[in-house]
Design a protein around this motif. Structure first.
Motif, PDB file in Angstrom:
ATOM      1  N   LEU A  80      25.587  30.682  35.461  1.00 27.43           N
ATOM      2  CA  LEU A  80      24.908  31.030  36.490  1.00 27.43           C
ATOM      3  C   LEU A  80      23.926  29.775  36.681  1.00 27.43           C
ATOM      4  O   LEU A  80      23.391  29.413  35.585  1.00 27.43           O
ATOM      5  N   VAL A  81      23.867  29.289  37.719  1.00 29.40           N
ATOM      6  CA  VAL A  81      23.364  27.994  38.243  1.00 29.40           C
ATOM      7  C   VAL A  81      22.178  28.142  39.332  1.00 29.40           C
ATOM      8  O   VAL A  81      22.399  29.138  40.067  1.00 29.40           O
ATOM      9  N   VAL A  82      21.370  27.149  39.414  1.00 26.20           N
ATOM     10  CA  VAL A  82      20.415  27.059  40.640  1.00 26.20           C
ATOM     11  C   VAL A  82      20.855  25.657  41.287  1.00 26.20           C
ATOM     12  O   VAL A  82      20.686  24.609  40.602  1.00 26.20           O
ATOM     13  N   VAL A  83      21.173  25.680  42.720  1.00 28.89           N
ATOM     14  CA  VAL A  83      21.657  24.368  43.361  1.00 28.89           C
ATOM     15  C   VAL A  83      20.315  24.056  44.052  1.00 28.89           C
ATOM     16  O   VAL A  83      19.993  25.078  44.880  1.00 28.89           O
ATOM     17  N   GLY A  84      19.737  23.064  44.252  1.00 31.31           N
ATOM     18  CA  GLY A  84      18.860  22.384  44.890  1.00 31.31           C
ATOM     19  C   GLY A  84      19.388  21.533  45.823  1.00 31.31           C
ATOM     20  O   GLY A  84      20.009  20.529  45.589  1.00 31.31           O
ATOM     21  N   TYR A  85      18.720  21.643  46.984  1.00 29.37           N
ATOM     22  CA  TYR A  85      19.139  20.717  48.302  1.00 29.37           C
ATOM     23  C   TYR A  85      17.929  20.335  49.090  1.00 29.37           C
ATOM     24  O   TYR A  85      17.233  21.153  49.293  1.00 29.37           O
ATOM     25  N   CYS A  86      17.765  18.982  49.261  1.00 32.21           N
ATOM     26  CA  CYS A  86      16.705  18.412  50.002  1.00 32.21           C
ATOM     27  C   CYS A  86      17.336  17.972  51.141  1.00 32.21           C
ATOM     28  O   CYS A  86      17.753  16.826  51.294  1.00 32.21           O
ATOM     29  N   PRO A  87      17.266  18.651  52.431  1.00 34.66           N
ATOM     30  CA  PRO A  87      17.905  18.051  53.489  1.00 34.66           C
ATOM     31  C   PRO A  87      17.432  16.864  54.151  1.00 34.66           C
ATOM     32  O   PRO A  87      18.176  16.116  54.669  1.00 34.66           O
ATOM     33  N   ARG A 121      10.929  19.781  52.458  1.00 38.80           N
ATOM     34  CA  ARG A 121      11.209  20.936  52.110  1.00 38.80           C
ATOM     35  C   ARG A 121      12.552  21.028  51.301  1.00 38.80           C
ATOM     36  O   ARG A 121      13.545  20.294  51.428  1.00 38.80           O
ATOM     37  N   VAL A 122      12.552  21.652  50.114  1.00 33.70           N
ATOM     38  CA  VAL A 122      13.930  21.902  49.012  1.00 33.70           C
ATOM     39  C   VAL A 122      14.274  23.183  49.266  1.00 33.70           C
ATOM     40  O   VAL A 122      13.430  24.126  49.088  1.00 33.70           O
ATOM     41  N   THR A 123      15.661  23.518  49.359  1.00 34.12           N
ATOM     42  CA  THR A 123      16.060  25.048  48.910  1.00 34.12           C
ATOM     43  C   THR A 123      16.846  25.196  47.826  1.00 34.12           C
ATOM     44  O   THR A 123      17.375  24.090  47.277  1.00 34.12           O
ATOM     45  N   LEU A 124      16.350  26.124  47.193  1.00 34.28           N
ATOM     46  CA  LEU A 124      17.056  26.711  45.774  1.00 34.28           C
ATOM     47  C   LEU A 124      17.850  27.698  45.923  1.00 34.28           C
ATOM     48  O   LEU A 124      17.466  28.931  46.527  1.00 34.28           O
ATOM     49  N   THR A 125      19.082  27.717  45.677  1.00 34.74           N
ATOM     50  CA  THR A 125      19.938  28.967  45.912  1.00 34.74           C
ATOM     51  C   THR A 125      20.773  29.200  44.581  1.00 34.74           C
ATOM     52  O   THR A 125      21.260  28.354  43.857  1.00 34.74           O
ATOM     53  N   PRO A 126      21.045  30.495  44.017  1.00 42.05           N
ATOM     54  CA  PRO A 126      21.522  30.567  42.992  1.00 42.05           C
ATOM     55  C   PRO A 126      22.886  30.830  43.124  1.00 42.05           C
ATOM     56  O   PRO A 126      23.199  31.706  44.269  1.00 42.05           O
ATOM     57  N   TYR A 127      23.854  30.669  42.008  1.00 42.82           N
ATOM     58  CA  TYR A 127      25.118  30.642  42.354  1.00 42.82           C
ATOM     59  C   TYR A 127      25.823  31.193  40.874  1.00 42.82           C
ATOM     60  O   TYR A 127      25.253  30.956  40.004  1.00 42.82           O
ATOM     61  N   LEU A 128      26.945  32.121  41.000  1.00 42.47           N
ATOM     62  CA  LEU A 128      27.775  32.403  39.738  1.00 42.47           C
ATOM     63  C   LEU A 128      28.955  31.411  40.125  1.00 42.47           C
ATOM     64  O   LEU A 128      29.646  31.662  41.143  1.00 42.47           O
ATOM     65  N   VAL A 129      29.498  30.762  39.048  1.00 46.65           N
ATOM     66  CA  VAL A 129      30.587  29.691  39.280  1.00 46.65           C
ATOM     67  C   VAL A 129      31.476  29.688  38.121  1.00 46.65           C
ATOM     68  O   VAL A 129      31.128  30.115  37.235  1.00 46.65           O
ATOM     69  N   ARG A 130      32.740  29.534  38.597  1.00 46.79           N
ATOM     70  CA  ARG A 130      33.460  29.596  37.502  1.00 46.79           C
ATOM     71  C   ARG A 130      33.633  28.456  36.529  1.00 46.79           C
ATOM     72  O   ARG A 130      33.442  27.269  37.182  1.00 46.79           O
ATOM     73  N   THR A 131      33.979  28.611  35.277  1.00 45.17           N
ATOM     74  CA  THR A 131      33.850  27.413  34.503  1.00 45.17           C
ATOM     75  C   THR A 131      35.095  26.994  33.494  1.00 45.17           C
ATOM     76  O   THR A 131      35.278  26.092  33.022  1.00 45.17           O
ATOM     77  N   LYS A 132      36.156  27.912  33.860  1.00 44.80           N
ATOM     78  CA  LYS A 132      37.277  27.587  33.164  1.00 44.80           C
ATOM     79  C   LYS A 132      38.693  27.809  34.036  1.00 44.80           C
ATOM     80  O   LYS A 132      38.587  28.655  34.937  1.00 44.80           O
TER      81      LYS A 132
END
Length: 320
Positions: A80-87, A121-132
């Protein structure tokens, strides 16, 4: 016909926006702390002069999501990760909250912010990502980094609280049908640069829908998101015209005299004109043969700054 709009298609099992996500508090190195000031929105106090900060966040995943995206024959190899992006400056960062093997439930963690890396502005979005990595051949994701599920995005204003209206422009409402007003009464907006030191941007309040959109606070409701999209639609050409007028004034006067000019040319469009533009160089960029490319570059810079696709995405997400 379905009422939903499918935005993303994945060539493997994807659970969609099934994660829950919330920012609970913020803590800054200045000692200031606080909580969200709206639904899926938080503003950090710019005037405090903070340099680093932490957001306390919570992400939750349920059994149904895990069962949908991971084969039953192997452990849940995901994070489970949170990705931040500043456009504004295209800065991206990732915070890992939970590592494999995952189990259903909620996890808390922190997202670290460095002020000098961010703007606006920064957006924060959670993701479930595969690790293997795993062998291909079925409907499940097999590559490391494949996104398996997401959650609602949050907006963090790291400089000034966002109202959905661009902080680059001082927008005023006025009736264009008033006698002697120079704009056509059917126009939506008008840039008045009669006073070069203090230009004005007027929006026609005779259009009944415009004044409420300009004046009310932005929200994460359907109306609030429509408002942001509308303001982007009119705000981008407004800002482009302001930049062009700032450039023309610099050429005509032989110098960049006013603070608003400098902001338009070096902050809004620094990628186009540079950090310390010379009027002679600007003049070359506005000459026939160069003007079309310059206008394209200005509009591209303005779109990157306002990131209209982010507001469109948030609007469409309400219908998914």
């Amino acid at each position: 016909m379905s009422n939903s709009i499918q935005i993303d298609q994945f060539p493997y099992q994807h659970a969609g926006e099934t994660l829950s996500f919330a920012i609970e508090t913020y803590d800054l190195d200045t000692g200031e702390a606080g909580e969200p000031d709206g639904e899926q929105h938080i503003s950090l106090p710019e005037e405090s002069g903070w340099e680093t900060g932490e957001l306390s966040v919570r992400v939750a995943v349920d059994d149904e999501t895990l069962e949908e995206v991971f084969p039953a024959t192997e452990p849940n190899a995901g994070a489970l990760v949170v990705v931040g992006y500043c456009p504004t400056n295209h800065h991206r960062f990732v915070s890992v909250l939970a590592k494999p093997p995952l189990t259903a439930g909620s996890v808390t963690g922190t997202v670290e912010l460095t002020h000098e890396d961010l703007r606006g502005r920064v957006t924060l979005t959670p993701y479930l990502v595969r690790t293997k990595k795993r062998d291909d051949g079925d409907d499940y994701a097999h590559r490391i980094g494949n996104k398996l599920a997401s959650g609602p995005a949050w907006v963090v204003d790291v400089d000034e609280p966002s109202t959905g209206q661009s902080t680059d422009l001082d927008i005023r409402t006025k009736s264009f049908s008033e006698p002697d007003f120079p704009a056509n009464e059917a126009n939506t907006w008008y840039v008045d640069i009669t006073n070069s030191e203090s230009p004005k941007l007027y929006v026609n309040k005779d259009h009944a829908y415009m004044a409420p959109l300009i004046d009310e606070d932005a929200t994460q409701t359907f109306r609030g998101r429509v408002r942001s999209v509308v303001l982007d639609t009119i705000g981008i050409p407004m800002l482009v015209e302001f930049v062009v007028k700032a450039a023309e004034l610099a050429v005509n006067s032989g110098e960049i005299k006013y603070e608003w000019q400098e902001r338009m040319l070096t902050e809004v469009c620094g990628d186009v004109f540079g950090d310390d533009p010379e009027p002679d160089d600007i003049e070359e960029m506005l000459k026939p043969g160069s003007l079309s490319a310059t206008l394209n570059d200005i509009e591209s810079a303005v779109q990157r700054r306002r990131s209209p696709h982010e507001n469109i995405k948030r609007l469409l997400e309400l219908n998914t």
